[in-house]
Design an enzyme around this catalytic site. Sequence first.
Site, PDB file in Angstrom:
ATOM      1  N   SER A 176      51.201  12.974 -37.068  1.00 55.87           N
ATOM      2  CA  SER A 176      50.141  12.189 -36.421  1.00 55.87           C
ATOM      3  C   SER A 176      49.368  11.435 -37.494  1.00 55.87           C
ATOM      4  O   SER A 176      49.314  11.870 -38.656  1.00 55.87           O
ATOM      5  CB  SER A 176      49.187  13.143 -35.700  1.00 55.87           C
ATOM      6  OG  SER A 176      47.951  12.505 -35.429  1.00 55.87           O
ATOM      7  N   TYR A 189      43.948  20.756 -35.187  1.00 54.22           N
ATOM      8  CA  TYR A 189      45.153  19.985 -34.842  1.00 54.22           C
ATOM      9  C   TYR A 189      45.596  19.128 -36.036  1.00 54.22           C
ATOM     10  O   TYR A 189      46.768  19.130 -36.427  1.00 54.22           O
ATOM     11  CB  TYR A 189      44.841  19.112 -33.628  1.00 54.22           C
ATOM     12  CG  TYR A 189      45.864  18.051 -33.286  1.00 54.22           C
ATOM     13  CD1 TYR A 189      46.963  18.358 -32.472  1.00 54.22           C
ATOM     14  CD2 TYR A 189      45.725  16.735 -33.736  1.00 54.22           C
ATOM     15  CE1 TYR A 189      47.905  17.381 -32.145  1.00 54.22           C
ATOM     16  CE2 TYR A 189      46.655  15.759 -33.417  1.00 54.22           C
ATOM     17  CZ  TYR A 189      47.737  16.079 -32.620  1.00 54.22           C
ATOM     18  OH  TYR A 189      48.663  15.113 -32.293  1.00 54.22           O
TER      19      TYR A 189
HETATM   20  P1  NAD Z   1      52.908  15.629 -24.177  1.00 52.87           P
HETATM   21  O1  NAD Z   1      51.874  16.535 -23.644  1.00 52.87           O
HETATM   22  O2  NAD Z   1      53.552  14.678 -23.247  1.00 52.87           O
HETATM   23  O3  NAD Z   1      54.059  16.452 -24.901  1.00 52.87           O
HETATM   24  C1  NAD Z   1      53.854  17.671 -25.518  1.00 52.87           C
HETATM   25  C2  NAD Z   1      54.767  18.704 -24.866  1.00 52.87           C
HETATM   26  O4  NAD Z   1      54.786  19.882 -25.652  1.00 52.87           O
HETATM   27  C3  NAD Z   1      54.333  19.157 -23.483  1.00 52.87           C
HETATM   28  O5  NAD Z   1      54.966  18.403 -22.484  1.00 52.87           O
HETATM   29  C4  NAD Z   1      54.709  20.645 -23.411  1.00 52.87           C
HETATM   30  O6  NAD Z   1      55.742  20.923 -22.488  1.00 52.87           O
HETATM   31  C5  NAD Z   1      55.210  20.938 -24.819  1.00 52.87           C
HETATM   32  N1  NAD Z   1      54.641  22.198 -25.295  1.00 52.87           N
HETATM   33  C6  NAD Z   1      53.351  22.438 -25.667  1.00 52.87           C
HETATM   34  N2  NAD Z   1      53.218  23.736 -26.016  1.00 52.87           N
HETATM   35  C7  NAD Z   1      54.439  24.308 -25.874  1.00 52.87           C
HETATM   36  C8  NAD Z   1      54.946  25.626 -26.066  1.00 52.87           C
HETATM   37  N3  NAD Z   1      54.165  26.627 -26.483  1.00 52.87           N
HETATM   38  N4  NAD Z   1      56.250  25.851 -25.780  1.00 52.87           N
HETATM   39  C9  NAD Z   1      57.066  24.863 -25.333  1.00 52.87           C
HETATM   40  N5  NAD Z   1      56.647  23.600 -25.158  1.00 52.87           N
HETATM   41  C10 NAD Z   1      55.357  23.326 -25.413  1.00 52.87           C
HETATM   42  O7  NAD Z   1      52.201  14.841 -25.381  1.00 52.87           O
HETATM   43  P2  NAD Z   1      52.669  13.739 -26.464  1.00 52.87           P
HETATM   44  O8  NAD Z   1      51.459  12.949 -26.768  1.00 52.87           O
HETATM   45  O9  NAD Z   1      53.916  13.066 -26.060  1.00 52.87           O
HETATM   46  O10 NAD Z   1      52.947  14.655 -27.734  1.00 52.87           O
HETATM   47  C11 NAD Z   1      54.166  14.666 -28.447  1.00 52.87           C
HETATM   48  C12 NAD Z   1      53.904  14.746 -29.929  1.00 52.87           C
HETATM   49  O11 NAD Z   1      53.250  13.549 -30.361  1.00 52.87           O
HETATM   50  C13 NAD Z   1      52.990  15.892 -30.370  1.00 52.87           C
HETATM   51  O12 NAD Z   1      53.506  16.461 -31.554  1.00 52.87           O
HETATM   52  C14 NAD Z   1      51.674  15.222 -30.683  1.00 52.87           C
HETATM   53  O13 NAD Z   1      50.912  15.918 -31.641  1.00 52.87           O
HETATM   54  C15 NAD Z   1      52.188  13.900 -31.214  1.00 52.87           C
HETATM   55  N6  NAD Z   1      51.170  12.844 -31.241  1.00 52.87           N
HETATM   56  C16 NAD Z   1      50.685  12.324 -30.079  1.00 52.87           C
HETATM   57  C17 NAD Z   1      49.723  11.327 -30.133  1.00 52.87           C
HETATM   58  C18 NAD Z   1      49.149  10.707 -28.888  1.00 52.87           C
HETATM   59  O14 NAD Z   1      48.184   9.940 -28.996  1.00 52.87           O
HETATM   60  N7  NAD Z   1      49.692  10.969 -27.721  1.00 52.87           N
HETATM   61  C19 NAD Z   1      49.253  10.878 -31.375  1.00 52.87           C
HETATM   62  C20 NAD Z   1      49.764  11.439 -32.549  1.00 52.87           C
HETATM   63  C21 NAD Z   1      50.728  12.423 -32.457  1.00 52.87           C
END
Ligand code: NAD
Length: 282
Positions: A176, A189
């Site tokens: 991130s 985080y």
């Molecule tokens: P999202 O909520 O769509 O995806 C995250 C998924 O992780 C969830 O759908 C869930 O099923 C899974 N998860 C969480 N805890 C779990 C566990 N204990 N066991 C199994 N599965 C689990 O969110 P996203 O934004 O697509 O996130 C994906 C990645 O992108 C993450 O690593 C997040 O840190 C990173 N990210 C997102 C953003 C943003 O702005 N959305 C920014 C920077 C980084």
Amino acid sequence: MKNIKTFPEQKQNLPGNEHQMNPEPEIIRENYAGSGKLLGKVAFITGGDSGIGRSVAVHFAREGADVAIVYLKEDKDAKDTKAMVEKEGRQCLLINGDLKDEKFCKTAIKKCHTTFKKLNILVNNAAVQFPRNEIEKITATQLQKTFETNIYPYFYITKAALAFLKEGDVIINTSSVTAYRGSEHLADYASTKGAIVSFTRSLSGMLAKKKIRVNGVAPGPIWTPLIVASFDKLSDFGKDNPMERAGQPSEVAPAYVFLACEDSSYITGQFIHINGGELIGS
Ligand code: NAD
Ligand code: MG
């Protein structure tokens, strides 16, 4: 790309389901043309039910890969992702469980290998976040949950996958922008995301001799269920970068395709920054 200036003013109190988001994220551009870059490959994606992981699953499928996705409890989102992958003419294996448990991680990788008989691309991507503006409010329980979810499984899953990954295969880790510039409201985080950068760099050196490449993506604000589930005010989300907007998953996943295919054959230990123009140390 969908209009992303119509974010709701307030948090919708949703439990992080993509099918309940308004507006729905853009998963893949209609005009994204696959060209067989991942033909015959098998990808394993944690958190592949929604958001960035879902978008990666659909892009990989359009490029010719079968995918296995791990998710925690969002059955409807996972089934929708499966249908999207199948629409691309590829198979999608759904694996439901908790990545905090190393035994589950081993079983999940085995299930994927038993089903598809190989594993070529590992995407470590699942995460949680719990915004707190003061460090005193970050309890030991929260700290543990954030680290146990966001970084420990990157070790568990990678260890299990290495039994099957071969020369030419790849690992892609989701970090991130917060890893690079910190975050006032997501200190725990952001710390796990920094750990993912160091993990990626360490692992890339360890696996270079085996010719397995390890890279990562560091997204900025992207419109996904994680955001809707965790932030109170959504209308300003993503406004404080040079492009003054949040990104869509469809703008992030093509970088995973690049890192997964032969086009990036001389790149390892690196991150691609997809953040609307925020300039940060690499
Ligand atoms: P999202 O909520 O769509 O995806 C995250 C998924 O992780 C969830 O759908 C869930 O099923 C899974 N998860 C969480 N805890 C779990 C566990 N204990 N066991 C199994 N599965 C689990 O969110 P996203 O934004 O697509 O996130 C994906 C990645 O992108 C993450 O690593 C997040 O840190 C990173 N990210 C997102 C953003 C943003 O702005 N959305 C920014 C920077 C980084
Ligand atoms: Mg989800």
